[in-house]
Write an enzyme that holds these catalytic residues in place. Structure first.
Site, PDB file in Angstrom:
ATOM      1  N   CYS A  86       0.837  -1.205   0.000  1.00  0.00           N
ATOM      2  CA  CYS A  86       0.000   0.000   0.000  1.00  0.00           C
ATOM      3  C   CYS A  86       0.872   1.256   0.000  1.00  0.00           C
ATOM      4  CB  CYS A  86      -0.977  -0.037   1.162  1.00  0.00           C
ATOM      5  SG  CYS A  86      -2.333   1.131   0.976  1.00  0.00           S
ATOM      6  N   HIS A 192      -3.486  -5.648   0.993  1.00  0.00           N
ATOM      7  CA  HIS A 192      -2.821  -5.856   2.285  1.00  0.00           C
ATOM      8  C   HIS A 192      -2.759  -7.333   2.684  1.00  0.00           C
ATOM      9  CE1 HIS A 192      -2.497  -1.672   3.756  1.00  0.00           C
ATOM     10  NE2 HIS A 192      -3.533  -1.461   2.976  1.00  0.00           N
ATOM     11  N   GLU A 194      -0.961  -8.567   5.023  1.00  0.00           N
ATOM     12  CA  GLU A 194      -0.840  -8.657   6.487  1.00  0.00           C
ATOM     13  C   GLU A 194      -2.193  -8.568   7.177  1.00  0.00           C
ATOM     14  OE1 GLU A 194      -0.533  -6.017   4.835  1.00  0.00           O
ATOM     15  OE2 GLU A 194      -0.987  -4.221   6.026  1.00  0.00           O
TER      16      GLU A 194
END
Lengths: 221, 91
Positions: A86, A192, A194
């Site tokens: 990002c 994302h 994560e």
């Protein structure tokens, strides 16, 4: 495996990246402040998401010129793997470690939603453990990838596009969600991983990116 | 002792790069139909930014060189933006 997560003023996914590295993957994870030197002996550098320096001037523009980025460039030059997520992707483009730029979304709206991605290459150090399709959240207003015609032809011709949106949320050229460098050791992606690495988060597809990195590094845990 | 220059850098999206802000504004202008604008249509709206700065430099040439470098390496992203610099002589 020892990973460094760079923290800029305004980063807000740094703790998520540290947590996935440490608790989910079992790696050693070191927070690295943007004004400090990169610690030695890292196997991976992660540039996390967020709004570094308030996205002033352009998203990632000021962070890309932070002192630590000279070390990150040297680390990448030496073949070290760098993953920008990002805002981290925006920073890598602004720093010239990846080609192109991330513009404001086509509809000018901040998109926060789950997207399906096609994994275009499954033989890279970022994707070897990924299935063909993966789901991940996006959360950005400047995710509209742009590269000029020649750069785009080179990216496509050399197979440097790693992730493509199944449904383009932001206007990115060729539905690009993530790319890697020519040398194959720097990857930037808007979605994302994560935030999609544990059951409790509703999706574990993102973990395959970190598992790929673990496989490629060969350091195990 | 150097001189004091006032400078301005105008940054614009390159013509070949889509500018969704400009497009949104263009549509809004067309919708608004403000009094006093009858029969006039605004088109090709593009949104950029202007950075104003002051420079201390030995002379105009070095101020111009520095301004160009700052614009090219920081203030604009040459992938998607072009820029123009202007500089005013010391008062």
């Amino acid at each position: 495996m020892k990973t460094g997560v760079i923290i800029f003023p305004g980063s807000n996914c740094d703790q998520d990246c540290l947590d996935v590295s440490e608790r989910v993957m079992g790696w050693e994870a070191i927070p690295c402040w943007h004004r400090d030197a990169l610690p030695p002996g890292l196997d991976l550098v992660i540039l996390p998401g967020g709004f570094s320096h308030g996205d002033y001037l352009r998203a990632g523009a000021i962070a890309a010129r932070a002192p630590v980025m000279a070390d990150v460039a040297r680390f990448a030059q030496a073949g070290g793997p760098v993953l920008g997520i990002c805002n981290g992707f925006q920073i890598l483009c602004e720093a010239g470690l990846l080609p192109g730029a991330l513009r404001i979304n086509r509809d000018l709206i901040f998109h926060c939603e789950d997207v399906w991605l096609r994994v275009e290459r499954r033989d890279t150090r970022f994707t070897s453990a990924c299935p063909e399709r993966i789901q991940m959240p996006i959360a950005h207003r400047e995710g509209n990838y742009y590269a000029d015609r020649e750069t785009l032809a080179r990216l496509e011709g050399q197979g440097l596009v790693l992730f493509r949106y199944e449904e383009n949320p932001n206007g990115s050229v060729n539905d690009i969600a993530g790319i890697m460098s020519e040398a194959g050791n720097v990857c930037g992606m808007m979605p994302h991983p994560e935030r999609a690495s544990e059951d409790v988060l509703g999706c574990t597809d993102g973990r395959s990116v970190f598992e790929s990195l673990a496989l490629a590094t060969g350091v195990g845990n | 002792m150097g001189s004091h220059f006032e400078a301005e850098v105008t940054v614009m999206p390159k013509p070949e790069v889509a500018d969704p802000q400009g497009q949104a504004i263009e549509q809004a202008l067309a919708r608004l139909a403000l009094s006093g604008t009858e029969g006039v249509r605004a088109s090709h709206v593009r949104v950029g930014k202007v950075v104003h700065l002051e420079l201390e430099a030995a002379d105009r040439a070095s101020a111009e060189r520095a301004l160009e470098a700052l614009a090219d390496r920081v203030l604009a992203n040459p992938n998607i933006e072009s820029f123009s610099c202007s500089i005013r002589d010391p008062k």
